[in-house]
Scaffold this active site. Structure first.
Site, PDB file in Angstrom:
ATOM      1  CG  HIS A   1      -2.172  -0.810   1.014  1.00  0.00           C
ATOM      2  ND1 HIS A   1      -2.169  -2.179   1.152  1.00  0.00           N
ATOM      3  CD2 HIS A   1      -3.445  -0.464   0.688  1.00  0.00           C
ATOM      4  CE1 HIS A   1      -3.390  -2.632   0.929  1.00  0.00           C
ATOM      5  NE2 HIS A   1      -4.180  -1.621   0.641  1.00  0.00           N
TER       6      HIS A   1
ATOM      7  CG  ASP B   1      -0.208  -4.108   2.695  1.00  0.00           C
ATOM      8  OD1 ASP B   1       0.263  -3.630   1.643  1.00  0.00           O
ATOM      9  OD2 ASP B   1      -0.532  -3.406   3.674  1.00  0.00           O
TER      10      ASP B   1
ATOM     11  CB  SER C   1       2.397   0.813   6.332  1.00  0.00           C
ATOM     12  OG  SER C   1       1.110   1.005   6.835  1.00  0.00           O
TER      13      SER C   1
END
Length: 259
Positions: A67, A115, A209
């Site tokens: 992402h 992801d 992230s």
């Protein structure tokens, strides 16, 4: 238009257009890490601004979250290694261009499944005490519930949007998948390719992230960038289990070496 509610936004000028790159995730309830104690940590940057975490897995490859590419647009994607402070001069710091960005082929913008993102640096990293690859889990096993694991990042550290200049970290206990899948938690959405950690006022979030969840000195998971309420005990942190992706990670790095 930049968000003025406290979340940092890095403005990226693309000709006459203006895009916004926002740092994905934050360390809530943590503390400053000891300088260069985590030599694998990487700051994934767009036009010189931190947007995601990551970690060195070999001399020329950094692992992060797929992402994170949503923030790149036509900006310049780079990786900073050897840093404790993002702004202060440090002998070990070096910014690398990205030669290849390889998201997992099954990753999608509207889901946190798969992801993962591999970034090939433009050249091999200069290894030393402050820059070292991190071992990652290759054996398919479950981390026992309650195991304390380390997560680190440069994401904002409070709901008011305060952003640290120096690396932050915290210890989080692993939460078993059955509990994480309860209706009052993540309601069955956590697959065997994911793992959870408790999030009662202490949490990683979108801004961190791509950073590793490190258990016993080994990266077991990667912080996902799915949208959720950070620090809410009913919404545990979600991490991509690396043991589920050994073949893909090895394959990407091997194919690139052979090319």
């Amino acid at each position: 238009m930049a968000d003025r509610s406290g979340h940092l936004a890095a403005l990226i000028l693309l000709g006459a257009a203006v895009c916004v790159a926002q740092p994905r995730g934050r360390i809530l309830g943590g503390q400053e890490a000891k300088s260069h104690e985590r030599p694998y940590m990487a700051s994934v940057q767009v036009n010189g601004k931190h947007v995601c975490g990551g970690f060195l897995v070999s001399e020329q490859w950094v692992l992060s979250a797929a992402h994170c590419l949503e923030d790149v647009a036509e900006g310049k994607l780079q990786v900073l290694l050897g840093a404790h402070s993002l702004s202060q001069p440090e002998p070990s710091k070096r910014l690398y261009d990205v030669l290849r960005a390889v998201p997992h082929p099954d990753s999608q913008p509207d889901t946190i499944d798969h992801d993962l993102l591999l970034l090939k640096l433009s050249e091999k990293a200069e290894l030393g005490p402050a820059v070292q690859p991190l071992a990652w889990q290759r054996e398919d096993h479950e981390v026992p519930a309650g195991t304390l694991c380390d997560v680190a990042g440069w994401g904002v550290v409070s709901h008011t949007g305060r952003r640290p200049d120096r690396l932050q970290h915290l210890l989080l206990p692993v939460l078993d998948r059955t509990t994480c899948n309860l209706r009052t938690y993540h309601d069955g959405t956590i697959t065997e390719r994911m793992m959870c950690a408790e999030s009662n006022r202490r949490d990683s979030c979108k801004g961190d992230s791509g950073g590793p969840l490190v258990c016993g000195g080994v990266a077991e998971g990667v912080v996902t960038s799915g949208s959720r309420v950070c620090g809410n005990r009913k919404k545990p942190g979600i991490y991509t289990r690396l043991a589920s992706y050994v073949a893909w990670i090895d394959g990407v790095m091997a194919d690139s070496a052979a090319a």
